[in-house]
Design a protein around this motif. Structure first.
Motif, mmCIF file in Angstrom:
data_model
loop_
_atom_site.group_PDB
_atom_site.id
_atom_site.type_symbol
_atom_site.label_atom_id
_atom_site.label_comp_id
_atom_site.label_asym_id
_atom_site.label_seq_id
_atom_site.Cartn_x
_atom_site.Cartn_y
_atom_site.Cartn_z
ATOM 1 N N ASN A 150 0.989 -0.852 0.090
ATOM 2 C CA ASN A 150 -0.017 0.212 -0.038
ATOM 3 C C ASN A 150 0.815 0.951 0.050
ATOM 4 O OD1 ASN A 150 -2.459 -1.381 0.080
ATOM 5 N ND2 ASN A 150 -3.154 -0.482 2.214
ATOM 6 N N ARG A 151 2.875 1.153 0.662
ATOM 7 C CA ARG A 151 2.709 2.293 0.860
ATOM 8 C C ARG A 151 3.544 2.426 -0.317
ATOM 9 N NH1 ARG A 151 3.790 0.370 5.529
ATOM 10 N NH2 ARG A 151 6.226 -1.241 5.152
ATOM 11 N N LEU A 152 4.124 1.955 -1.022
ATOM 12 C CA LEU A 152 4.115 1.839 -2.744
ATOM 13 C C LEU A 152 2.760 2.665 -3.573
ATOM 14 C CD1 LEU A 152 5.835 -1.572 -2.754
ATOM 15 C CD2 LEU A 152 7.158 0.521 -3.109
ATOM 16 N N ILE A 153 2.158 2.073 -3.824
ATOM 17 C CA ILE A 153 0.453 2.593 -3.868
ATOM 18 C C ILE A 153 0.448 4.073 -3.669
ATOM 19 C CG2 ILE A 153 -1.422 2.137 -4.942
ATOM 20 C CD1 ILE A 153 -1.027 -0.720 -4.014
ATOM 21 N N ILE A 154 0.151 4.235 -2.932
ATOM 22 C CA ILE A 154 0.626 6.182 -1.759
ATOM 23 C C ILE A 154 0.879 6.350 -2.306
ATOM 24 C CG2 ILE A 154 0.056 6.652 0.055
ATOM 25 C CD1 ILE A 154 -0.969 5.052 1.546
ATOM 26 N N LYS A 155 3.149 6.236 -2.804
ATOM 27 C CA LYS A 155 3.901 7.170 -3.229
ATOM 28 C C LYS A 155 3.582 6.931 -4.274
ATOM 29 C CE LYS A 155 8.856 7.191 -3.254
ATOM 30 N NZ LYS A 155 9.227 8.089 -4.829
ATOM 31 N N GLU A 156 3.784 5.928 -5.653
ATOM 32 C CA GLU A 156 3.135 6.283 -7.012
ATOM 33 C C GLU A 156 2.058 7.335 -6.725
ATOM 34 O OE1 GLU A 156 3.254 5.481 -11.128
ATOM 35 O OE2 GLU A 156 5.165 5.682 -8.909
ATOM 36 N N SER A 157 0.903 7.170 -6.324
ATOM 37 C CA SER A 157 0.351 8.413 -6.490
ATOM 38 C C SER A 157 -0.213 9.520 -6.205
ATOM 39 C CB SER A 157 -1.044 8.046 -5.713
ATOM 40 O OG SER A 157 -2.486 8.697 -5.788
ATOM 41 N N ASP A 159 3.680 10.061 -6.704
ATOM 42 C CA ASP A 159 4.513 10.560 -7.280
ATOM 43 C C ASP A 159 3.345 11.293 -9.035
ATOM 44 O OD1 ASP A 159 6.216 10.521 -5.608
ATOM 45 O OD2 ASP A 159 7.482 8.569 -7.369
ATOM 46 N N GLN A 160 2.881 10.556 -9.251
ATOM 47 C CA GLN A 160 1.773 11.031 -10.672
ATOM 48 C C GLN A 160 0.979 12.331 -10.490
ATOM 49 O OE1 GLN A 160 2.427 9.554 -13.359
ATOM 50 N NE2 GLN A 160 4.118 9.005 -12.202
ATOM 51 N N GLY A 161 1.401 13.472 -9.064
ATOM 52 C CA GLY A 161 -0.024 14.220 -8.866
ATOM 53 C C GLY A 161 -1.037 14.479 -7.857
ATOM 54 N N PHE A 162 -1.588 13.283 -7.339
ATOM 55 C CA PHE A 162 -2.378 13.014 -7.054
ATOM 56 C C PHE A 162 -2.442 12.694 -5.471
ATOM 57 C CE2 PHE A 162 -6.724 9.839 -5.319
ATOM 58 C CZ PHE A 162 -7.304 11.504 -4.648
ATOM 59 N N VAL A 163 -2.138 13.963 -4.768
ATOM 60 C CA VAL A 163 -1.851 14.070 -3.555
ATOM 61 C C VAL A 163 -2.112 13.310 -2.034
ATOM 62 C CG1 VAL A 163 -0.703 15.345 -0.937
ATOM 63 C CG2 VAL A 163 -0.652 16.643 -3.866
ATOM 64 N N VAL A 164 -2.195 12.031 -1.682
ATOM 65 C CA VAL A 164 -2.052 11.585 -0.829
ATOM 66 C C VAL A 164 -1.800 11.359 0.700
ATOM 67 C CG1 VAL A 164 -2.805 8.885 -0.064
ATOM 68 C CG2 VAL A 164 -2.708 9.631 -2.418
ATOM 69 N N ASN A 165 -2.205 12.408 1.389
ATOM 70 C CA ASN A 165 -1.810 12.555 3.065
ATOM 71 C C ASN A 165 -1.621 10.535 3.304
ATOM 72 O OD1 ASN A 165 -0.628 15.887 3.515
ATOM 73 N ND2 ASN A 165 -2.845 15.458 2.206
ATOM 74 N N LEU A 166 -0.600 10.639 4.041
ATOM 75 C CA LEU A 166 -0.971 9.474 5.529
ATOM 76 C C LEU A 166 -1.098 10.279 6.807
ATOM 77 C CD1 LEU A 166 1.287 9.375 2.896
ATOM 78 C CD2 LEU A 166 2.253 7.136 4.916
ATOM 79 N N SER A 167 -2.198 9.657 7.102
ATOM 80 C CA SER A 167 -2.622 10.505 8.189
ATOM 81 C C SER A 167 -2.635 9.603 9.883
ATOM 82 C CB SER A 167 -4.760 10.152 8.555
ATOM 83 O OG SER A 167 -4.941 10.642 7.300
ATOM 84 N N ALA A 168 -1.939 10.483 10.112
ATOM 85 C CA ALA A 168 -1.546 9.536 11.586
ATOM 86 C C ALA A 168 -1.538 10.157 13.023
ATOM 87 C CB ALA A 168 0.490 10.727 11.810
ATOM 88 N N ASN A 169 -1.848 9.500 13.762
ATOM 89 C CA ASN A 169 -2.655 9.034 15.322
ATOM 90 C C ASN A 169 -2.329 10.341 15.724
ATOM 91 O OD1 ASN A 169 -4.320 7.049 13.291
ATOM 92 N ND2 ASN A 169 -2.826 5.616 14.065
ATOM 93 N N SER A 170 -0.937 10.384 15.868
ATOM 94 C CA SER A 170 -0.284 11.461 16.902
ATOM 95 C C SER A 170 0.362 11.888 16.010
ATOM 96 C CB SER A 170 0.137 10.292 18.087
ATOM 97 O OG SER A 170 0.933 9.135 18.314
ATOM 98 N N PRO A 171 1.918 12.698 17.162
ATOM 99 C CA PRO A 171 2.264 13.232 16.297
ATOM 100 C C PRO A 171 3.858 12.748 16.525
ATOM 101 C CG PRO A 171 1.528 14.677 18.086
ATOM 102 C CD PRO A 171 0.854 13.270 17.820
ATOM 103 N N ALA A 172 4.116 11.403 17.373
ATOM 104 C CA ALA A 172 4.927 9.875 17.117
ATOM 105 C C ALA A 172 4.637 10.219 16.694
ATOM 106 C CB ALA A 172 4.872 9.533 18.807
ATOM 107 N N HIS A 173 3.301 8.699 15.696
ATOM 108 C CA HIS A 173 2.918 8.160 14.882
ATOM 109 C C HIS A 173 3.605 9.092 13.847
ATOM 110 C CE1 HIS A 173 -0.331 5.448 12.684
ATOM 111 N NE2 HIS A 173 0.738 5.495 12.880
ATOM 112 N N ALA A 174 3.653 10.057 13.792
ATOM 113 C CA ALA A 174 3.492 11.427 12.472
ATOM 114 C C ALA A 174 5.035 10.961 12.274
ATOM 115 C CB ALA A 174 3.071 12.809 12.707
ATOM 116 N N ASP A 175 5.829 10.842 12.781
ATOM 117 C CA ASP A 175 7.444 10.400 12.650
ATOM 118 C C ASP A 175 7.702 8.780 11.983
ATOM 119 O OD1 ASP A 175 8.980 13.095 13.741
ATOM 120 O OD2 ASP A 175 8.886 12.241 15.540
#
Length: 252
Positions: A150-157, A159-175
């Motif tokens: 899934n992370r590969l798919i998200i990165k490809e998206s 890279d192709q201009g459709f921005v997919v933000n990864l939703s973290a559950n906390s600041p530590a998770h954001a790291d």
């Protein structure tokens, strides 16, 4: 100005999963609702969409409580989409997106996640959305990042201009999510947060300007639509379940 990638829709992701893409179909129909001009005060007058809840992954900790989309008017609207009383097909969605003006900012999924049931991402469906978005500035958020696939798919998206933000559950998770390099990251903050802060690793967190600055909306900000940004965007827990969301953010 945004310059579309030369990669065609039918070629999208095939270099990652060349032998499996034809099997990645929706198991059952999902519903996609289009709001051509949002009346939400924080979003501003841009197109927004809603996807049925079967797209949401069970791993999302807010699915059991704390999800802002499960209360208020949005919850009622989402229920209509889930039942098929509102919304339509993926093809109808992509026709709408492709017809938007060049450089149009739009938000995919005020509720719902990337196409595909549960934890899965339907590559073929996402590829159609990415292709339709060429020349536009679509953005969305996802909790479907647990698997490497899934992370590969998200990165490809991204890279192709459709921005997919990864939703973290906390600041530590954001790291943790930022370290994957799959895409830009947002995170949930305690409901009382009003000022910019940092993650445990020192990454800057910018509190969503639309939540703390008068006369700023998604339509005037556009920060979530920038895949190359260095900052993490923080959303203070909000909605009827903000206490539950805050508790998750403070303990995750």
């Amino acid at each position: 100005m945004y310059h579309p990638s030369p990669v065609k829709g039918k070629e999208f992701f095939t270099h990652i999963f060349p032998s499996r893409i034809h099997n990645l179909q929706n198991i059952k129909s999902m519903y996609y609702h289009i709001t051509p001009v949002s009346s939400n005060k924080k979003t501003g007058p841009i197109p927004v969409t809603t996807t049925s809840a079967d797209s949401c992954p069970p791993s999302c900790p807010f699915s059991g409580g704390g999800c802002y989309a499960k209360s208020g008017p949005l919850a009622l609207h989402w229920d209509h989409v889930n039942r098929g009383a509102r919304g339509g097909s993926l093809d109808a969605l992509t026709v709408f997106i492709a017809g938007l003006p060049v450089d149009q900012l739009w938000r995919h999924n005020q509720a719902g996640d990337l196409p595909g049931e549960g934890e899965k991402i339907d590559v073929k469906a996402l590829a159609k959305i990415v292709q339709a978005n060429k020349g536009k500035r679509g953005f969305t958020y996802t909790h479907k990042y647990l698997s490497k696939r899934n992370r590969l798919i998200i990165k490809e998206s991204n890279d192709q201009g459709f921005v997919v933000n990864l939703s973290a559950n906390s600041p530590a998770h954001a790291d943790e999510l930022a370290d994957t390099g799959a895409g830009p990251v947002v995170c949930v903050l305690d409901q009382s947060t009003t000022k910019n802060t940092t993650t445990p690793a020192g990454r800057k967190i910018v509190v969503c300007p639309a939540t703390v600055t008068k006369n700023v909306t998604c339509s005037t900000c556009g920060l979530c639509a920038r895949s190359n940004r260095s900052v993490i965007i923080g959303f203070p827990a909000h909605g009827a379940s903000k206490r539950k969301a805050s508790a998750i953010s403070n303990t995750f």
